[in-house]
Structures are given as structure tokens and as C-alpha cells.
Design a protein around this motif. Sequence first.
Motif, PDB file in Angstrom:
ATOM      1  N   UNK A  63       0.851  -1.184   0.000  1.00 23.66           N
ATOM      2  CA  UNK A  63       0.000   0.000   0.000  1.00 23.66           C
ATOM      3  C   UNK A  63       0.889   1.237   0.000  1.00 23.66           C
ATOM      4  N   UNK A  64       0.365   2.296  -0.530  1.00 21.99           N
ATOM      5  CA  UNK A  64       1.094   3.560  -0.612  1.00 21.99           C
ATOM      6  C   UNK A  64       0.517   4.482   0.470  1.00 21.99           C
ATOM      7  N   UNK A  65       1.375   5.285   1.041  1.00 19.16           N
ATOM      8  CA  UNK A  65       0.899   6.224   2.058  1.00 19.16           C
ATOM      9  C   UNK A  65       1.067   5.644   3.450  1.00 19.16           C
ATOM     10  N   UNK A  66       0.573   6.353   4.423  1.00 18.47           N
ATOM     11  CA  UNK A  66       0.732   5.937   5.812  1.00 18.47           C
ATOM     12  C   UNK A  66       1.347   7.060   6.618  1.00 18.47           C
ATOM     13  N   UNK A  67       1.846   6.707   7.789  1.00 19.72           N
ATOM     14  CA  UNK A  67       2.423   7.723   8.684  1.00 19.72           C
ATOM     15  C   UNK A  67       3.770   8.172   8.113  1.00 19.72           C
ATOM     16  N   UNK A  68       3.937   9.486   8.019  1.00 18.44           N
ATOM     17  CA  UNK A  68       5.174  10.031   7.459  1.00 18.44           C
ATOM     18  C   UNK A  68       6.382   9.618   8.294  1.00 18.44           C
ATOM     19  N   UNK A  69       7.467   9.273   7.607  1.00 17.49           N
ATOM     20  CA  UNK A  69       8.689   8.878   8.326  1.00 17.49           C
ATOM     21  C   UNK A  69       9.253  10.036   9.139  1.00 17.49           C
ATOM     22  N   UNK A  70       8.881  11.267   8.750  1.00 17.63           N
ATOM     23  CA  UNK A  70       9.339  12.439   9.512  1.00 17.63           C
ATOM     24  C   UNK A  70       8.751  12.445  10.922  1.00 17.63           C
ATOM     25  N   UNK A  71       7.651  11.736  11.090  1.00 17.64           N
ATOM     26  CA  UNK A  71       6.984  11.696  12.400  1.00 17.64           C
ATOM     27  C   UNK A  71       7.436  10.514  13.256  1.00 17.64           C
ATOM     28  N   UNK A  72       8.456   9.789  12.769  1.00 12.70           N
ATOM     29  CA  UNK A  72       8.897   8.570  13.467  1.00 12.70           C
ATOM     30  C   UNK A  72      10.364   8.702  13.898  1.00 12.70           C
ATOM     31  N   UNK A  73      10.656   8.261  15.117  1.00 13.55           N
ATOM     32  CA  UNK A  73      12.058   8.179  15.552  1.00 13.55           C
ATOM     33  C   UNK A  73      12.610   6.847  15.044  1.00 13.55           C
ATOM     34  N   UNK A  74      13.553   6.870  14.081  1.00  9.34           N
ATOM     35  CA  UNK A  74      14.013   5.610  13.481  1.00  9.34           C
ATOM     36  C   UNK A  74      14.792   4.714  14.442  1.00  9.34           C
ATOM     37  N   UNK A  75      15.226   5.262  15.599  1.00 14.02           N
ATOM     38  CA  UNK A  75      15.968   4.418  16.561  1.00 14.02           C
ATOM     39  C   UNK A  75      15.028   3.514  17.348  1.00 14.02           C
ATOM     40  N   UNK A  76      13.747   3.938  17.428  1.00 14.21           N
ATOM     41  CA  UNK A  76      12.791   3.164  18.250  1.00 14.21           C
ATOM     42  C   UNK A  76      11.473   2.860  17.533  1.00 14.21           C
ATOM     43  N   UNK A  95       7.691   2.631   0.839  1.00 12.15           N
ATOM     44  CA  UNK A  95       7.521   1.572  -0.157  1.00 12.15           C
ATOM     45  C   UNK A  95       8.885   1.140  -0.654  1.00 12.15           C
ATOM     46  N   UNK A  96       8.962  -0.113  -1.008  1.00 13.58           N
ATOM     47  CA  UNK A  96      10.218  -0.617  -1.555  1.00 13.58           C
ATOM     48  C   UNK A  96       9.899  -1.497  -2.752  1.00 13.58           C
ATOM     49  N   UNK A  97      10.934  -1.829  -3.500  1.00 17.75           N
ATOM     50  CA  UNK A  97      10.736  -2.747  -4.622  1.00 17.75           C
ATOM     51  C   UNK A  97      10.239  -4.082  -4.084  1.00 17.75           C
ATOM     52  N   UNK A  98       9.415  -4.767  -4.876  1.00 16.41           N
ATOM     53  CA  UNK A  98       8.991  -6.094  -4.446  1.00 16.41           C
ATOM     54  C   UNK A  98      10.170  -7.054  -4.567  1.00 16.41           C
ATOM     55  N   UNK A  99      10.036  -8.207  -3.955  1.00 17.90           N
ATOM     56  CA  UNK A  99      11.115  -9.178  -3.992  1.00 17.90           C
ATOM     57  C   UNK A  99      11.691  -9.377  -2.606  1.00 17.90           C
ATOM     58  N   UNK A 100      11.022  -8.858  -1.604  1.00 18.22           N
ATOM     59  CA  UNK A 100      11.474  -9.108  -0.239  1.00 18.22           C
ATOM     60  C   UNK A 100      11.695  -7.859   0.573  1.00 18.22           C
ATOM     61  N   UNK A 101      11.838  -6.722  -0.092  1.00 17.84           N
ATOM     62  CA  UNK A 101      12.178  -5.510   0.650  1.00 17.84           C
ATOM     63  C   UNK A 101      11.040  -5.018   1.546  1.00 17.84           C
ATOM     64  N   UNK A 102       9.817  -5.188   1.100  1.00 12.93           N
ATOM     65  CA  UNK A 102       8.680  -4.769   1.934  1.00 12.93           C
ATOM     66  C   UNK A 102       8.548  -5.682   3.152  1.00 12.93           C
TER      67      UNK A 102
END
Length: 123
Positions: A63-76, A95-102
Amino acid sequence: MQSVLRGLMPEKLVDVCLAETGLVADRLAGEVRADERKRLRFWLKNIPFQVTGYRGFKEAIITCGGVSLKEIDPRTMASKCCPGLYLAGELLDLQADTGGYNLQAAFSTGWLAGRSAAKYCNE
Ligand SMILES: Cc1cc2nc3c(=O)[nH]c(=O)nc-3n(C[C@H](O)[C@H](O)[C@H](O)COP(=O)(O)OP(=O)(O)OC[C@H]3O[C@@H](n4cnc5c(N)ncnc54)[C@H](O)[C@@H]3O)c2cc1C
């Protein structure tokens, strides 16, 4: 050529390729002339596709969209907007390329979000 083409493209495209390039199906790949190879290369790089629709949400792969990464602390994976909320996977605008990345993104963010949420609860 037919069996070689099957390794290069989806089965259903093979007959279309043969018809449009004029290549002979039962010719050995080693016997294909330089001008025919050139025609095949050109076709493979330039085949036009007209998108006529999509197959609906039930069959969607990501799916496309969702909570913006700017609103997330990537350490936790904690939400910066809502303390105590941890997000992962498809909930994120990622989103990532299909083939396992998602799947990898879902596993990694899920693992981190789960551990972080547990730590938050214990503190
Ligand atoms: C057909 C298909 C093929 C795919 N192929 C690939 C691929 O080849 N490579 C790749 O990397 N990715 C692929 N994906 C994408 C990948 O599966 C997703 O990115 C990944 O599963 C997302 O994980 P998630 O945990 O965020 O969400 P999900 O796997 O969707 O998990 C969400 C879970 O929450 C549950 N849930 C929903 N609402 C509630 C509720 N109210 N209460 C409790 N539970 C709830 C759901 O039942 C579900 O179990 C594919 C997806 C599909 C549909």
C-alpha cells in the motif's frame, strides 16, 4: 528461440514478441542473425504498455501512504506526535521494490517497534 525467450519474459509475452519481431520460434538461438538480435533488443527496450487499470485493494501487494517517516524516531519506531505509540510495516509511508524488501521492512521495523514498546511499558 522460444525457450530462450521464456527465460527472458513472462510466458504470455513470448508469442507477442515472436509476432512483433518476426523471429522464428524454432530457430536455434545460436543461429539468430545480428540484425534479428538487434530487432529483439530494440523490442525488449521499447515495447509499449498501456495501463488499463489495476486489480483492486484485495490483490494489492503493497500500500502507498501511511504515517510520514518524519513523524517517526528511526531508533525506536516511536511516534514523535503520540508518546507510547510505535509503528511498523505498512503503517509507515514507506515503499520498496517487491522481492522481499517490503517484508524485510515489516520484519525489521516490527522487531524494533515491538522491543521499543515493551521497553516503554517497563519504564
Ligand atoms: C499478494 C501479496 C504479495 C506480496 N509479495 C511480496 C513480496 O514478494 N515481497 C515483499 O517484500 N513484500 C510482498 N508483499 C508485501 C508484504 O506482504 C507486506 O509489505 C508486509 O506483509 C506488511 O507487513 P505488516 O505486518 O505491516 O502488515 P500485514 O502483513 O498486512 O499485517 C497486518 C496484520 O494486522 C491484522 N489486522 C488488521 N486490522 C486489525 C485489527 N483491527 N485488529 C487486529 N489485527 C488486525 C491483519 O489481519 C494482519 O494480520 C506482498 C503482499 C501481498 C498482499
